[in-house]
Enzyme design. Structure first.
Site, PDB file in Angstrom:
ATOM      1  N   ASP A   8       0.617  -1.311   0.036  1.00 57.79           N
ATOM      2  CA  ASP A   8       0.058  -0.072  -0.067  1.00 57.79           C
ATOM      3  C   ASP A   8       0.761   1.152   0.025  1.00 57.79           C
ATOM      4  O   ASP A   8       1.939   1.152   0.205  1.00 57.79           O
ATOM      5  CB  ASP A   8      -0.928  -0.123   1.203  1.00 57.79           C
ATOM      6  N   ASP A  34       1.421   4.842   1.606  1.00 59.94           N
ATOM      7  CA  ASP A  34       1.222   5.991   2.754  1.00 59.94           C
ATOM      8  C   ASP A  34       1.770   7.340   2.329  1.00 59.94           C
ATOM      9  O   ASP A  34       3.136   7.320   1.988  1.00 59.94           O
ATOM     10  CB  ASP A  34       1.859   5.553   3.953  1.00 59.94           C
ATOM     11  N   ASP A  41       8.927   3.794  13.193  1.00 58.88           N
ATOM     12  CA  ASP A  41       9.549   2.536  14.092  1.00 58.88           C
ATOM     13  C   ASP A  41      10.882   2.389  13.614  1.00 58.88           C
ATOM     14  O   ASP A  41      11.717   2.497  14.427  1.00 58.88           O
ATOM     15  CB  ASP A  41       8.385   1.466  13.845  1.00 58.88           C
TER      16      ASP A  41
END
Ligand code: ATP
Ligand code: MG
Length: 512
Positions: free
Chosen positions: A65, A67, A201
């Protein structure tokens, strides 16, 4: 404190890699993502692709996907895109919807784990944390994977860009809330890109592709880490795991998916902190479980999770079973089933979480059935009760949506009926919505010697046969196929190889 050393450099100074020196080309980017990026840019906003999509294109993978990160506020996004849905309360995002493709657009956040030079983030305020816990326990969305549309009638709590000096539009002070363990419960303080990077992260997930000049901005050495195939958590490792224990699962997922190594400093605290996963809402762990096991690298995820002691944090009862029966057929079945699932994904075939949970729970279900007297092992009621007990236990950690739980029960309840096909009833079984999944489980069991291969083959042939042939087959088969199963351990309950007593059956007539 375990601060990743070279990440403590002052924020705000990215290494900018020009288009000529990196491989990310617009031909690798979804046209809809490009549409969003250009629209933002034309409206005067900053617009970057960020996260896994940049990482995957650099590696040469096809991104799952796309982002987008921007300095446009959610309200501004809503005005800019007619096809925009604002979602998520804990972590507000915009979904720009193009048919089946959703481009997720996040406004830059202020850092959640601040670089060492900054003030620590405010800790929880009054009882907001408890309220949020309740909200989350009831299945609210997770910070970066949000699907629940925001109630449009709710007043938006928007803080202006932390660095813009504009006045706060918010009347609610709890934009960032932690619980007692340091878990971040809400994060809606907006910032600039050089603050946004610190709340990501891993360094390999923190590369920003700038639509303005097609350069990549690298604040944390992410590109070098991609080249070294290294997973490094950004910031103080313990704080980052405490803020969001799911990052431990994400580490394992990326290790499995990318084949990267978690560097020692990021790996070490996992053993000590994995217990914190117990505080994560079960609905979110369900989402993570699906990403771990249903995106094409499930067998590797299983291996990494077991090796890092994280599997027990997700599925304690399954882990107990596997620890008690090392090298068991049940483990072979699980691994083989996961491999089959990975292969189906590679071949673009559909996969279902129902089948996944049936695989995962095979051990506990088998153990419960085997604790009963052997003459009950094939009783539908006993099988259903065993499924319910195993599902209930698993639900304590990972929520299992009702339709999936019902599917698992049906798959198991169908096993004895598939193993002893009876006349015309066999034909009716073919019509059952859960037949296909139950048949797949039977085939898998047969491969491992947990069901009779000829019976499984009989069903394979039956499905391929023309109607007239089917009639003949069921006339010829009654009980016979099942009879050949006698003496073999065919029920899920016999999976561990415990002796199975022959079951007395009523004689059957073929037309029954
Ligand atoms: P993939 O899409 O392959 O699962 P991804 O890295 O894109 O991997 P997403 O869950 O799509 O993962 O999240 C997009 C980006 O958002 C990540 O790359 C990362 O920068 C950030 N992110 C997601 N989840 C977290 C988290 N729990 N903590 C911090 N940052 C996160
Ligand atoms: Mg992604």
């Amino acid at each position: 404190m375990n601060q990743n050393p070279d990440l403590s450099a002052a924020p705000g100074a990215p290494r900018v890699i020009p288009r000529s020196e990196h491989p990310v080309s617009r031909t690798n980017i979804s046209p809809n993502a490009l549409r969003v990026l250009y629209r933002l840019k034309e409206a005067g906003f900053q617009a970057f692709l960020v996260g896994g999509c940049v990482r995957d294109i650099i590696i040469g993978h096809h991104p799952k996907d796309f982002d987008v990160a921007t300095d446009a506020l959610p309200e501004e996004l809503r005005r800019l895109f007619r096809n925009c849905r604002l979602v998520g309360r804990r972590f507000r995002l915009a979904h720009i919807v193009y048919g089946r493709e959703i481009i997720e657009v996040a406004t830059f956040r202020a850092a959640s784990a601040p670089p060492p030079t900054e003030e620590p983030v405010p800790m929880r305020s009054d009882n907001e944390a408890e309220l949020l816990e309740e909200e989350l326990a009831s299945g609210d969305e997770d910070p970066l994977e949000v699907t629940t549309p925001l109630d449009q009638t709710q007043p938006l709590e928007i803080l202006e860009h932390a660095d813009s000096g504009r006045e706060s539009r918010s009347r609610n002070s709890a934009h960032r809330v932690h619980d007692d363990h340091g878990r971040l419960l809400r994060d809606n303080i907006y910032g600039s890109i050089d603050a946004d990077v610190w709340r990501r992260d891993f360094t390999v997930n923190a590369l920003y592709y700038n639509i303005a000049d097609f350069s990549i901005w690298d604040y944390v050495g992410g590109l070098a880490d991609i080249q070294a195939q290294r997973l490094r958590l950004i910031g103080d490792v313990e704080t980052r795991y405490r803020e969001d224990p799911v990052r431990m699962l994400r580490a394992a997922r990326f290790e499995a998916k990318l084949g990267f190594q978690i560097e020692a400093a990021s790996a070490a605290p996992i053993e000590r902190l994995r217990g914190l996963l117990a505080s994560v809402p079960p609905a979110r762990l369900f989402d993570e479980t699906a990403k771990l096991f249903l995106t094409g690298h499930g067998a590797d995820s299983y291996r990494v999770l077991r090796a890092r002691g994280l599997f027990a944090a997700l599925f304690p009862a399954v882990d107990r079973y596997l620890e008690k029966h090392p090298g068991s057929l049940v483990e072979d079945l699980l691994v083989q089933g996961l491999r089959n699932t990975d292969r189906r994904i590679e071949e673009d075939k559909p996969v279902t979480p129902t089948f996944l949970f049936a695989l995962l729970l095979y051990g506990p279900i088998a153990a419960i059935i085997e604790s009963l007297p052997p003459n009950r092992w094939h009783e539908p009621q006993a099988i259903l009760e065993a499924c319910d007990q195993a599902l209930r236990e698993a639900q304590q950690r990972v929520s299992i949506p009702r339709r999936i739980a019902l599917g698992v029960r049906e798959m198991y309840a169908l096993q004895p009926r598939l193993e002893g096909p009876r006349g015309r009833r066999a034909l009716r079984l073919l019509e059952q919505p859960r037949f296909r999944a139950a048949y797949d489980l039977l085939i898998l069991r047969a491969t491992l010697g947990l069901a009779v291969p000829e019976v499984a083959q009989w069903w394979t042939t039956l499905q391929a046969a023309a109607p007239a042939e089917r009639e003949q087959m069921v006339e010829a088969a009654p009980g016979g196929a099942r009879a050949s199963a006698a003496g073999r351990d065919a029920a899920p309950g016999s999976a561990t190889g415990a002796p199975r007593r022959r079951r007395r059956r009523r004689p059957r007539s073929s037309g029954a």
